[in-house]
Design an enzyme around this catalytic site. Structure first.
Site, PDB file in Angstrom:
ATOM      1  N   LYS A   3       0.844  -1.185   0.000  1.00 31.31           N
ATOM      2  CA  LYS A   3       0.000   0.000   0.000  1.00 31.31           C
ATOM      3  C   LYS A   3       0.888   1.248   0.000  1.00 31.31           C
ATOM      4  O   LYS A   3       0.565   2.250   0.609  1.00 31.31           O
ATOM      5  CB  LYS A   3      -0.915  -0.013   1.225  1.00 31.31           C
ATOM      6  N   ASP A  59       5.054  -6.619  -1.186  1.00 31.65           N
ATOM      7  CA  ASP A  59       6.250  -6.047  -0.589  1.00 31.65           C
ATOM      8  C   ASP A  59       7.056  -7.110   0.152  1.00 31.65           C
ATOM      9  O   ASP A  59       8.246  -6.965   0.347  1.00 31.65           O
ATOM     10  CB  ASP A  59       5.918  -4.873   0.329  1.00 31.65           C
ATOM     11  N   ASP A  62       7.614 -14.452   1.181  1.00 30.76           N
ATOM     12  CA  ASP A  62       8.292 -15.366   2.094  1.00 30.76           C
ATOM     13  C   ASP A  62       8.150 -16.792   1.571  1.00 30.76           C
ATOM     14  O   ASP A  62       8.964 -17.266   0.800  1.00 30.76           O
ATOM     15  CB  ASP A  62       7.703 -15.200   3.491  1.00 30.76           C
TER      16      ASP A  62
END
Length: 89
Positions: A3, A59, A62
């Site tokens: 965001k 962003d 993993d």
């Protein structure tokens, strides 16, 4: 997912045609330092993606579990196509 306004503005300028943004909030960590293996949707999309091309911008990447689940969901919602990228800082 991401965001960050500055990064998204730069990205949008590189994509030809009309670009709209929508955001989801997910969690697989909770309060732990490692993934629970269960992805929890905290906030879903505000608009339909049916017939649209979807670019997922993350962003943090993993295990890839969140991405795999949502790419499958986007296909089920009849998105025209989907792709993903990760923002690095």
């Amino acid at each position: 997912m991401l965001k960050g306004g500055a990064v998204l503005g730069d990205l949008a300028r590189q994509i030809p045609g009309e670009v709209t943004f929508d955001f989801i909030a997910v969690s697989s960590y909770g309060k732990e330092a490692h993934s629970s293996g269960q992805v929890k949707l905290k906030q879903g999309l505000d608009s339909s993606i049916e017939g649209k091309t979807v670019l997922v911008v993350e962003d943090i990447l993993d295990t890839g579990l969140t991405l795999a689940i949502f790419v499958a969901d986007f296909a089920a919602e009849e998105a025209k196509a989907s792709a993903h990228c990760r923002v690095t800082g």
